[in-house]
Design an enzyme around this catalytic site. Structure first.
Site, mmCIF file in Angstrom:
data_model
loop_
_atom_site.group_PDB
_atom_site.id
_atom_site.type_symbol
_atom_site.label_atom_id
_atom_site.label_comp_id
_atom_site.label_asym_id
_atom_site.label_seq_id
_atom_site.Cartn_x
_atom_site.Cartn_y
_atom_site.Cartn_z
ATOM 1 C CD GLU A 173 -10.060 4.020 0.317
ATOM 2 O OE1 GLU A 173 -9.873 5.249 0.197
ATOM 3 O OE2 GLU A 173 -9.367 3.164 -0.275
ATOM 4 C CE LYS A 203 -4.098 -2.004 0.213
ATOM 5 N NZ LYS A 203 -5.075 -1.866 -0.882
ATOM 6 C CB SER A 232 0.017 -7.961 -1.292
ATOM 7 O OG SER A 232 -0.873 -8.765 -0.554
HETATM 8 C C1 PLP Z 1 -1.654 -6.969 2.391
HETATM 9 C C2 PLP Z 1 -2.784 -6.615 1.497
HETATM 10 N N1 PLP Z 1 -2.914 -7.250 0.328
HETATM 11 C C3 PLP Z 1 -3.921 -6.984 -0.507
HETATM 12 C C4 PLP Z 1 -4.892 -6.052 -0.203
HETATM 13 C C5 PLP Z 1 -6.008 -5.857 -1.171
HETATM 14 O O1 PLP Z 1 -5.947 -4.656 -1.872
HETATM 15 P P1 PLP Z 1 -5.565 -4.618 -3.402
HETATM 16 O O2 PLP Z 1 -6.423 -5.610 -4.095
HETATM 17 O O3 PLP Z 1 -5.844 -3.221 -3.805
HETATM 18 O O4 PLP Z 1 -4.144 -4.956 -3.528
HETATM 19 C C6 PLP Z 1 -4.799 -5.360 1.013
HETATM 20 C C7 PLP Z 1 -5.816 -4.335 1.363
HETATM 21 O O5 PLP Z 1 -5.921 -3.839 2.434
HETATM 22 C C8 PLP Z 1 -3.718 -5.647 1.880
HETATM 23 O O6 PLP Z 1 -3.596 -5.010 3.048
#
Ligand code: PLP
Lengths: 450, 278
Positions: free
Chosen positions: A165, A143, A432
């Site tokens: 948000e 993020k 992620s």
């Molecule tokens: C670690 C992590 N991965 C994935 C996401 C999902 O978001 P996005 O699909 O925008 O990557 C989030 C959202 O809070 C997250 O904290």
């Protein structure tokens, strides 16, 4: 960065499909060619798009085929245009790019490593799995790539107040972090349900000086937090910059968030080439709004031999209706400023979603994913809560890496996919985020209260 | 000429300012909506704005959000709202009804279906909050073909270029949002509103209604001095909320409130007319 020579002559590394700088997509001419020759919204087929080298979507109004756009109240139309112009000016300004690169390096800790999960791969008994370690970024998830970029933009636009948000709290933390660093006021909207299940992140945001506003309307989750942030923005438009946390919302957000996150894929592509001498056979990323996924996918779109898989949250199972998988089980509609796949009832009301991971608990998805799905360039599938939890434990035990529950969906899918591939094939998974924020959730499933 | 255009023509001929109340269809019960619409007409409403409930009312403040939630709890769909208008039309052939809502329920019904069914039910126009002209081409064409008016919002942030763009597609009237904010917000700056209404009128030929921040007879009178229509929403809906347990009392209560506003507006119109006659 020096990149090792590509063994595949069809993929000259010196000339990647997208310019290494931010790419705003301000020229629309190739778009018309792309979309008219093979309308991606003709469902069912593969879309037939074979050339992504001129991929410049979205068009100047923010459309990815029929998806995307600017479906907002009149009050926001002009501010969004100002944002688009400010972003275009930044893209054209080498100083902006230099400042962003320095922040990504010194503050975020980029490039993030590429890790060969050898032991886990061996246990799965199929393809080799490589993890793009976004969990090692400052604040613990991808993020922050986006909030660092948008905060620089906010500063350039002379805004003094940041709003955001958040679902899992990761984007809220990443926003509060950059706001603290720049000395900007920060207000984070978070559904009441998420406030309860992501307590640790709420506390982090408050430590960072942000005001966390629990949102009590609607389903009291991420979608309602987005509504509330939009309402704040409409009201305080003069001094406020809205940092949207994913590739959703009205144009130019899906484009600019993608551009800021595309650093993931650019790095990972070069790292895979350097490490393995070739491109991966498949990419896997979880999809909530879709920002970590598009960040990984985007620089690979023209690498046709690389299969692309986005993984949504199947919750209790698609068949139960308790899930958060609009691409897998929803249909197109309009929400939060763009047209995309949604979870909705027969009357067009948005329905409540369910996922064990707050960050995937969203009834929409970024419009570019809707387009990629229809075009056939990417495939989307879903993983249940139970499968994600199993992968969470599995990776933790075999590699000593505790993944976020969101990322665990991608891991669970990679697990299934690996078994269908040979040991000399490679899967690149976007890890992620890290799982620290999910300790409460996982512990309570084990009957523990932390 | 559309029913809305006719109504504004009559008002202009008699030098009167329109009173346009907003209610959410089906709030707090579907049964009360048609009697409430009739009571509002008797109390002096010139046009009725009927809110179509949507699960994610991103441009609405807490009062209308809660009205929406009450209506949705009763399962009020776009189809149900059209049926209410059809019933209203059985007894009232002249008062224009404008639907106000968000795009997604229309998107799901289908644009052609919506345009055709809305016209058949006796709807006169629609204000689709999250559909700027840039995104609206298909729906605009289909609605115009059915003789439906497209009412648009204009905001303090609308540039002259945008006002003209909207003027090109809007019909019936335009709705100037007097404050930056959501419905139910604010605090009305009459001087600023007057300037902005003047600017709008110099750019487009349509009547200009003003809404957001009109709470009582006093604010209604102030707005009546500068606008062609006074639009009142949250002030009505919050009274409906307090009577949610006794819906049978709603038509009279709201009727009385509108009568007060009507009186205040008419007083302004009279003084303006007599001044003009001097
Ligand atoms: C670690 C992590 N991965 C994935 C996401 C999902 O978001 P996005 O699909 O925008 O990557 C989030 C959202 O809070 C997250 O904290």
């Amino acid at each position: 960065m020096a990149i090792h020579a590509d063994k595949n002559p069809n993929h000259p590394v010196e000339n990647p499909p997208n310019p290494p700088l931010l790419k705003g997509g301000f020229s629309s001419s190739p778009v018309e060619k792309d979309t008219s020759s093979s309308p991606p919204f003709e469902k069912g087929g593969q879309g037939g798009i074979s050339d992504f080298s001129n991929y410049t979507l979205p068009d100047e109004h923010g459309h990815f085929g029929v998806y995307g756009g600017m479906f907002v109240p009149e009050t926001l139309m002009h501010p969004l245009e100002e944002l688009r112009l400010a972003y275009a000016a930044c893209c054209a300004d080498p100083n902006f790019q230099a400042e962003l690169d320095a922040d990504l390096r010194d503050y975020v800790g980029r490039p993030s490593p590429l890790y060969h999960a050898e032991r886990w791969s061996r246990e799965l008994g199929g393809a080799q799995i490589y993890l793009k370690r976004e969990d090692l970024n400052h604040t613990g998830a991808h993020k922050v790539n986006n909030t660092v970029g948008q905060a620089l933009l906010a500063k350039r636009m002379g805004k003094t107040r940041i709003i955001a948000e958040t679902g899992a709290g990761q984007h809220g933390v990443a926003s509060a972090t950059v706001a603290a660093r720049l000395g900007l006021e920060c207000v984070v909207y978070m559904g009441e349900v998420d406030v309860a299940r992501q307590e640790a992140n709420v506390y982090r945001m408050r430590l960072l000086g942000a005001t966390v506003v629990p949102v009590k309307s609607g389903s009291r989750t991420l979608k309602d937090a987005l509504n509330e942030a939009m309402r704040d923005w409409v009201t305080n438009i003069d001094n406020t910059f809205y940092i949207i946390g994913t590739v959703a919302g009205p144009h130019p957000y899906p484009m600019l968030v993608r551009d800021f996150q595309a650093v993931i894929g650019r790095e990972a592509r070069a790292q895979m080439l350097e490490r393995t001498g070739r491109l991966p056979d498949a990419l896997v990323a979880c999809v909530g709004g879709g920002s970590n996924a598009i960040g990984l996918f985007y620089p690979f779109l023209n690498d046709r031999e690389v299969a692309i898989y986005g993984v949504e949250a199947a919750g209790d199972g698609i068949e139960t209706g308790h899930h958060a998988a609009p691409l897998t089980a929803g249909r197109p509609g309009v929400l939060h400023g763009n047209r995309t796949y949604l979870m909705e009832d027969a009357n067009g009301q948005i329905i409540e979603t369910h996922s064990i991971s707050a960050g995937l608990d969203y009834p929409g998805v970024g419009p570019e994913h809707a387009w990629l799905k229809d075009s056939g360039r990417a495939s989307y599938d879903a993983i249940t809560d139970a499968e994600a939890l199993a992968a969470f434990h599995h990776l933790t035990r075999t590699e000593g890496i505790i993944p976020a529950l969101e990322s665990s969906h991608a891991l669970a899918y990679a697990h299934k996919l690996a078994r269908t591939l040979r040991p000399d094939q490679n899967i690149l998974v976007n890890l992620s985020g890290r799982g620290d924020k999910d300790m409460h959730t996982v512990a309570s499933l084990d009957g523990l209260v932390l | 000429m559309s029913r809305i255009a006719q109504r504004f023509q009559q008002l202009q001929d008699s030098k009167r300012t329109a009173l346009i109340p907003f209610i959410t269809a089906g709030d707090p019960t579907p049964q009360i909506t048609v009697p409430l619409m009739q009571a509002m007409v008797s109390a002096g409403a010139d046009v009725i704005e009927l809110g179509v409930p949507f699960s994610d009312p991103m441009a609405d403040g807490p009062v209308i959000q809660r009205a929406t939630e009450r209506a949705l709890a009763q399962g009020v769909s776009l189809t149900a709202v059209l049926e209410m208008v059809r019933q209203f039309r059985e007894h009232d052939g002249t008062t224009p009804v404008v639907l106000m809502g968000y795009l997604n329920p229309i998107e799901v019904m289908g644009y052609a279906q919506f345009a055709q069914q809305a016209a058949a039910a006796g709807v006169d126009g629609a204000l689709i909050v999250d559909l700027p002209p840039e995104e609206g081409h298909d729906l605009i064409a289909l609605m115009k073909a059915q003789g439906l008016d497209l009412v648009y919002l204009l905001a303090p942030t609308s540039t002259a270029a945008r006002i003209k763009l909207i003027g090109d597609v809007a019909s019936g009237f335009v709705y100037y949002v007097s404050v930056k904010g959501v419905t139910g917000a604010g605090h009305l700056d009459t001087a600023a509103v007057a300037a902005q209404v003047g600017a709008i009128k110099s750019l487009i030929p349509l009547p200009v209604g003003v809404g957001f921040g009109i709470k009582d007879a006093e604010t209604a009178a102030k707005v009546a001095q500068v606008a062609d229509a006074v639009i009142v929403g949250s002030a009505i809906v919050s009274q409906i909320e307090t009577l949610a347990a006794t819906p049978e009392r709603i038509p009279d209560t709201i009727g009385n409130f509108l009568a007060e506003l009507r009186q205040a507006i008419d007083a302004v119109d009279c003084s303006v007319t007599s001044r003009a006659a001097e």
